[in-house]
Design an enzyme around this catalytic site. Sequence first.
Site, PDB file in Angstrom:
ATOM      1  N   GLU A 209       0.613  -1.488   0.081  1.00 50.17           N
ATOM      2  CA  GLU A 209       0.280   0.189   0.084  1.00 50.17           C
ATOM      3  C   GLU A 209       0.697   1.407   0.005  1.00 50.17           C
ATOM      4  O   GLU A 209      -0.223   2.432  -0.923  1.00 50.17           O
ATOM      5  CB  GLU A 209      -0.805   0.105   1.439  1.00 50.17           C
ATOM      6  CG  GLU A 209      -1.764  -0.904   1.461  1.00 50.17           C
ATOM      7  CD  GLU A 209      -1.668  -2.036   2.050  1.00 50.17           C
ATOM      8  OE1 GLU A 209      -2.749  -3.453   1.939  1.00 50.17           O
ATOM      9  OE2 GLU A 209      -0.481  -2.361   2.068  1.00 50.17           O
TER      10      GLU A 209
ATOM     11  N   PHE B 206     -11.833  -6.789  14.122  1.00 52.23           N
ATOM     12  CA  PHE B 206     -10.754  -7.024  13.265  1.00 52.23           C
ATOM     13  C   PHE B 206     -10.789  -6.618  12.253  1.00 52.23           C
ATOM     14  O   PHE B 206     -11.326  -5.643  11.009  1.00 52.23           O
ATOM     15  CB  PHE B 206     -11.030  -8.147  12.531  1.00 52.23           C
ATOM     16  CG  PHE B 206     -10.365  -8.785  11.200  1.00 52.23           C
ATOM     17  CD1 PHE B 206      -9.111  -9.553  12.227  1.00 52.23           C
ATOM     18  CD2 PHE B 206     -10.571  -9.352   9.743  1.00 52.23           C
ATOM     19  CE1 PHE B 206      -8.204 -10.352  11.363  1.00 52.23           C
ATOM     20  CE2 PHE B 206      -9.474  -9.971   9.402  1.00 52.23           C
ATOM     21  CZ  PHE B 206      -8.461 -10.292   9.469  1.00 52.23           C
ATOM     22  N   GLN B 207      -9.452  -6.026  12.507  1.00 51.88           N
ATOM     23  CA  GLN B 207      -8.667  -4.830  11.066  1.00 51.88           C
ATOM     24  C   GLN B 207      -9.092  -3.545  11.478  1.00 51.88           C
ATOM     25  O   GLN B 207      -9.529  -2.632  10.298  1.00 51.88           O
ATOM     26  CB  GLN B 207      -8.625  -5.489   9.613  1.00 51.88           C
ATOM     27  CG  GLN B 207      -7.711  -6.720   9.074  1.00 51.88           C
ATOM     28  CD  GLN B 207      -7.855  -7.516   8.380  1.00 51.88           C
ATOM     29  OE1 GLN B 207      -8.885  -6.651   7.013  1.00 51.88           O
ATOM     30  NE2 GLN B 207      -6.115  -7.326   7.701  1.00 51.88           N
TER      31      GLN B 207
ATOM     32  N   LYS C 234     -18.077  -0.043   5.781  1.00 51.10           N
ATOM     33  CA  LYS C 234     -17.774  -1.144   4.565  1.00 51.10           C
ATOM     34  C   LYS C 234     -19.982  -1.230   4.433  1.00 51.10           C
ATOM     35  O   LYS C 234     -19.561  -1.190   3.093  1.00 51.10           O
ATOM     36  CB  LYS C 234     -17.571  -2.083   4.813  1.00 51.10           C
ATOM     37  CG  LYS C 234     -18.034  -3.999   3.548  1.00 51.10           C
ATOM     38  CD  LYS C 234     -16.937  -4.885   4.429  1.00 51.10           C
ATOM     39  CE  LYS C 234     -17.471  -6.286   3.199  1.00 51.10           C
ATOM     40  NZ  LYS C 234     -16.326  -7.011   3.596  1.00 51.10           N
TER      41      LYS C 234
ATOM     42  N   MET D 241      24.371   7.725   2.703  1.00 50.14           N
ATOM     43  CA  MET D 241      24.762   9.164   2.747  1.00 50.14           C
ATOM     44  C   MET D 241      24.453   9.041   5.074  1.00 50.14           C
ATOM     45  O   MET D 241      25.713  10.014   5.601  1.00 50.14           O
ATOM     46  CB  MET D 241      23.091   9.588   3.455  1.00 50.14           C
ATOM     47  CG  MET D 241      23.045  11.249   3.506  1.00 50.14           C
ATOM     48  SD  MET D 241      24.146  12.030   2.719  1.00 50.14           S
ATOM     49  CE  MET D 241      23.870  12.921   1.563  1.00 50.14           C
TER      50      MET D 241
END
Length: 565
Positions: free
Chosen positions: A53, A115-116, A165, A478
């Site tokens: 993502e 959940f999630q 949802k 770096m």
Amino acid sequence: MNKMESMSGAKALMMAMEKEGVKQVFGLPGGANLPMYDEFARCNIRHILTRHEQSAAHMADGFGRVSRKPGVCFATSGPGATNILTGIATAQADSAPMIAVTGQVPVGMIGKDAFQESDIIGMANPVVKYAFQPRSAGEIPEVVKKGFFIAESGRPGPVLIDIPKDVQTNVEPMNFPDEFKIQGYYPWADPDIVNVEKAIDMLLHAEKPIILAGGGTIISSAFAELQSIAETLMLPVVTTFKGKGAFPENHPLSLGPIGMHGHAEANKMMSEADCVLAIGTRFSDRSVGTFEAFEKRLKIIHMDVDPAEIGKNQTAQIAVIGDVRVNLRVMIKLLLQRAIKKSEETPWIKHVKETKTYWKENLKLHPGEMGAAKILRKLRELLPKESVVTTEVGQHQMWASLFYDVIQPGTFFSSTGLGTMGWGFPAAIGAKVARPDVPVVDIAGDGSFAMTENSLATAVLEDIPVIVFVLNNSTLGMVAQWQRTFYDRRMIGVDQKSCPDYVKLAESYGAQGIRAQSMDELDKAIKTALSSDVATVIDIPIDPEEDVLPFVAPGTSLAEMILPS
């Protein structure tokens, strides 16, 4: 209002995005955004599947910077949404237009540790321009309309739309508004004529005036206006690193970027100037060094679309608020009315040219055949001027600042505010989607490329042939340079041990992998990559001890830069 029609929230989302001109979305499906994904089967928006993502957000970011229209990325709830946060924060730091759409647990489950579930609105609020969470399907069309307007108006930035949802699946009558109001949001649009006139007077009375062009110049596409002002008033031009590419770097008045790893001539002239026309810049510490030393003996004219930037880091004698392109056009008209056209034979311009010539001839470079300067100059020599270049973050990024000249304005992009390793490659994929007609190259280091190299799958499977140009010192370069310089060479946590083999890695994804260990091999590799119809990784081994110089150490002024010896 358009005629009302009943549909699901997910369908309304896709229809609203189509009305905004969205042609593609970068993303990953999951349980909480499946209703939205189901609508891809019934709409004309292309879905580009990413492998993470964060990369989806970076692709949308790269697309937005190149197209000047918000890129769109999708993620599911919970870890999908939190993964996208780094990409959102990167876009916010660099004022890039983006719409991030996340799925969320059903409304009735919010706050119950479902959940999630994650409070992505709370997490994202500090790093977005605005965040929406529609609680009914009927809100979605107006939310999308407002989101796109907020993302691309005024100072651009990312907007989050988090959709539960059940809001995606519920069917309600929909209005797709043509007009709307956002209470309290009024992007500054009108020209600031009075202060533009004052700015002209200050520049005309200065003995050593200079232009500092920042990222806002690129965002507003004020390239022609900037060049006209510079040539009319014979003003040398320096840029911030984010402003690199706002002004052609082969122009006689160009001095290149200033700052921690700016050009020696740019830092020197900026240190000597008595008046600066600062256009679309926030005066970052990486650009100006110490704030107190920068504004000492220097009169500042600050042009910016965001009033919050005025006086935040530097004191401005004159503030010109509004879109910089609009205000520069006003400045051009006023100069024409006054019939002002300066000669290039001023003592200041003569001094600028002499200084520029001196550093071009006397800056010491790495003596080896495959030094960074020679490698990047070879890339510049072979790339068409209209090619788009992105960079990762690290030594290679600063070498690009020093040795890769941007000729066509608005073709160079980097993560400058947040400094996000792994940004450049997925951003290049987004840029290529926006500009499929030109070559797109990611100038990378091995450390940064390792963070998002799985985007090779997206580049190959979605037929997006970008080039990854890896300056490979098998080191977090770096960090290693800072350990050599400030920590008595205590080298800890930086050795990549030549793992992985990037040629084999590229081939495992179905991409083309080429290793170039000489200038002849590099020449052939670049030409091969430019003619290829698949993504290409060019792996270029370089000296792990090579430092990026000049270097302005933290807490010092531009005049105190460390030079190669």
